[in-house]
Design a protein around this motif. Structure first.
Motif, PDB file in Angstrom:
ATOM      1  N   SER A 126       0.821  -1.205   0.000  1.00 36.14           N
ATOM      2  CA  SER A 126       0.000   0.000   0.000  1.00 36.14           C
ATOM      3  C   SER A 126       0.855   1.256   0.000  1.00 36.14           C
ATOM      4  O   SER A 126       1.895   1.331   0.631  1.00 36.14           O
ATOM      5  N   ASP A 154      -0.507   5.292  -0.130  1.00 33.74           N
ATOM      6  CA  ASP A 154      -1.576   6.246  -0.323  1.00 33.74           C
ATOM      7  C   ASP A 154      -2.748   5.527  -0.997  1.00 33.74           C
ATOM      8  O   ASP A 154      -3.139   4.447  -0.590  1.00 33.74           O
ATOM      9  N   ARG A 155      -3.316   6.110  -2.084  1.00 37.15           N
ATOM     10  CA  ARG A 155      -4.451   5.464  -2.745  1.00 37.15           C
ATOM     11  C   ARG A 155      -4.017   4.309  -3.639  1.00 37.15           C
ATOM     12  O   ARG A 155      -4.799   3.406  -3.915  1.00 37.15           O
ATOM     13  N   SER A 200      -1.452   1.108  -5.024  1.00 37.12           N
ATOM     14  CA  SER A 200      -0.704  -0.025  -4.488  1.00 37.12           C
ATOM     15  C   SER A 200       0.362  -0.433  -5.483  1.00 37.12           C
ATOM     16  O   SER A 200       0.100  -0.506  -6.694  1.00 37.12           O
ATOM     17  N   TYR A 259      -4.763   0.762  -8.957  1.00 35.69           N
ATOM     18  CA  TYR A 259      -5.887   1.102  -8.088  1.00 35.69           C
ATOM     19  C   TYR A 259      -7.091   0.296  -8.563  1.00 35.69           C
ATOM     20  O   TYR A 259      -7.507   0.422  -9.720  1.00 35.69           O
ATOM     21  N   PRO A 319     -10.904  -0.229  -7.435  1.00 33.38           N
ATOM     22  CA  PRO A 319     -11.948   0.207  -6.503  1.00 33.38           C
ATOM     23  C   PRO A 319     -12.768  -0.965  -5.981  1.00 33.38           C
ATOM     24  O   PRO A 319     -12.824  -2.030  -6.615  1.00 33.38           O
ATOM     25  N   GLU A 323       1.530   8.827  -8.136  1.00 35.32           N
ATOM     26  CA  GLU A 323       0.665   9.396  -7.092  1.00 35.32           C
ATOM     27  C   GLU A 323       0.309  10.847  -7.397  1.00 35.32           C
ATOM     28  O   GLU A 323      -0.844  11.251  -7.256  1.00 35.32           O
ATOM     29  N   ASN A 334      -2.114  11.041 -10.314  1.00 33.75           N
ATOM     30  CA  ASN A 334      -3.449  10.600  -9.903  1.00 33.75           C
ATOM     31  C   ASN A 334      -4.154  11.673  -9.090  1.00 33.75           C
ATOM     32  O   ASN A 334      -5.337  11.956  -9.309  1.00 33.75           O
ATOM     33  N   SER A 350      -8.481   8.184  -9.821  1.00 35.84           N
ATOM     34  CA  SER A 350      -8.976   7.198  -8.846  1.00 35.84           C
ATOM     35  C   SER A 350     -10.336   7.606  -8.278  1.00 35.84           C
ATOM     36  O   SER A 350     -11.153   6.743  -7.931  1.00 35.84           O
ATOM     37  N   THR A 351     -10.595   8.916  -8.189  1.00 33.47           N
ATOM     38  CA  THR A 351     -11.929   9.372  -7.771  1.00 33.47           C
ATOM     39  C   THR A 351     -12.968   8.940  -8.793  1.00 33.47           C
ATOM     40  O   THR A 351     -14.059   8.454  -8.435  1.00 33.47           O
ATOM     41  N   ASP A 411     -13.659   5.192  -8.523  1.00 30.54           N
ATOM     42  CA  ASP A 411     -14.628   4.874  -7.475  1.00 30.54           C
ATOM     43  C   ASP A 411     -16.054   5.093  -7.969  1.00 30.54           C
ATOM     44  O   ASP A 411     -16.967   4.322  -7.653  1.00 30.54           O
TER      45      ASP A 411
END
Length: 314
Positions: A7, A9-10, A12, A29, A31, A52, A55, A61-62, A65
């Protein structure tokens, strides 16, 4: 063998994805709402950025989701390039079966296998050197991608060394459309179908001249048999959007030139549909390239409802 994850942060870190001849890093990532046979988007950062930071700025990544898509972030190492740029202009890193393109291809296969991704719904996008490497991947592995989005990038095989890369970035000496077309056709044994192409560029970009956007469009027009002026021009979030449709009326190329924007990824961070965060090379201009690219690919609710904008009238 299942991917090993650490891991961060958001995202991996993915440790195992083949021989990695380009010596790249990989982050993913996935979700919680990712469905079986869901789509994958490959995201390539620009110079001086990390997976990172890109992103965070772009908001991918938002959106993942929100829409249930898997994300893969290949990353450059400073040992390969002091600016953290993908080496899109180096012969050993711009051909099928070698260097950085093969590393990225192996990452994609690992994510598809590990997370039951639909192999017919793999897409790729990138900014600056990541945009230029997106051009490389679309040319060298066209059968892998349903679509690609090139932001502030350059066409495939527009440069073969660092000096040529600098000249092309400044808008000089690009190969002809015929030569660029031939470069794509010679990069693999594919004869189609070809990925759809989305091109984004700042009209005031002084790092990568916006003439490169036109060269990218020209490179793919012959491939898609849509030479000539755009089929249709419309306005999206106050920005002109040019589209080229094939004989079946499907949009195969789109282009956004944001006249007042410099070098970077266009974002719109505010409001209910805002994504990302303003920062270096993440430019708040009132239009989210991330959301509109995903719309174009049919990955969002609005994109699915409109058939990924494939029925735009002439």
């Amino acid at each position: 063998m299942s991917t090993s994850l650490i891991s961060s942060d958001r995202l991996s870190a993915m440790q195992n994805f083949g021989t990695d001849p380009g010596s790249l890093s990989a982050d993913i990532y996935i979700p919680e709402n990712f469905p079986k046979n869901g789509p994958l988007v490959v995201v390539l950062h620009g110079s001086t950025q990390s997976a990172e930071s890109y992103n965070l700025g772009s908001g991918w990544s938002t959106l993942a989701d929100e829409c249930g898509m898997a994300l893969l972030f290949p990353g450059q190492r400073l040992t390969n390039n002091l600016l953290g740029s993908f080496n899109w202009f180096e012969t050993g890193d711009s051909e099928r079966g070698d260097g950085e393109p093969l590393s990225i291809r192996q990452m994609i296969k690992q994510v598809v296998d590990d997370h039951t991704v639909d192999p017919s719904r793999v897409f790729i996008t990138g900014m600056s050197s990541g945009g230029a490497m997106t051009s490389v991947m679309l040319a060298t592995y066209p059968e892998v991608f349903a679509g690609g989005a090139i932001i502030a990038g350059l066409p495939y095989r527009s440069a073969n060394n660092m000096m040529e890369a600098i000249i092309r970035m400044n808008g000089f000496g690009s190969p002809s459309d015929n030569a660029l077309d031939a470069s794509v056709r010679e990069a693999s044994e594919s004869r189609g179908p070809w990925p759809t192409i989305s091109v984004w560029h700042g009209g005031s970009d002084t790092t990568v001249d916006s003439s490169n956007a036109g060269d990218i469009v020209g490179q793919w027009q012959k491939i898609h048999n849509v030479e000539g002026p755009p089929t249709h021009v419309e306005t999206v979030d106050s920005i002109p959007r040019k589209v080229w449709c094939d004989a079946d009326g499907r949009v195969v190329i789109e282009e956004y030139i944001i006249e007042a924007m410099g070098h970077g990824t266009p974002i719109s961070a505010g409001g209910d549909e805002g994504l990302g965060e303003e920062g270096e090379y993440m430019l708040e201009v009132g239009i989210s390239s991330t959301r509109h690219i995903a719309d174009f690919w049919g990955l969002t609710e609005s994109g699915a409802e409109t058939g990924a904008k494939t029925e735009t009238a002439a």
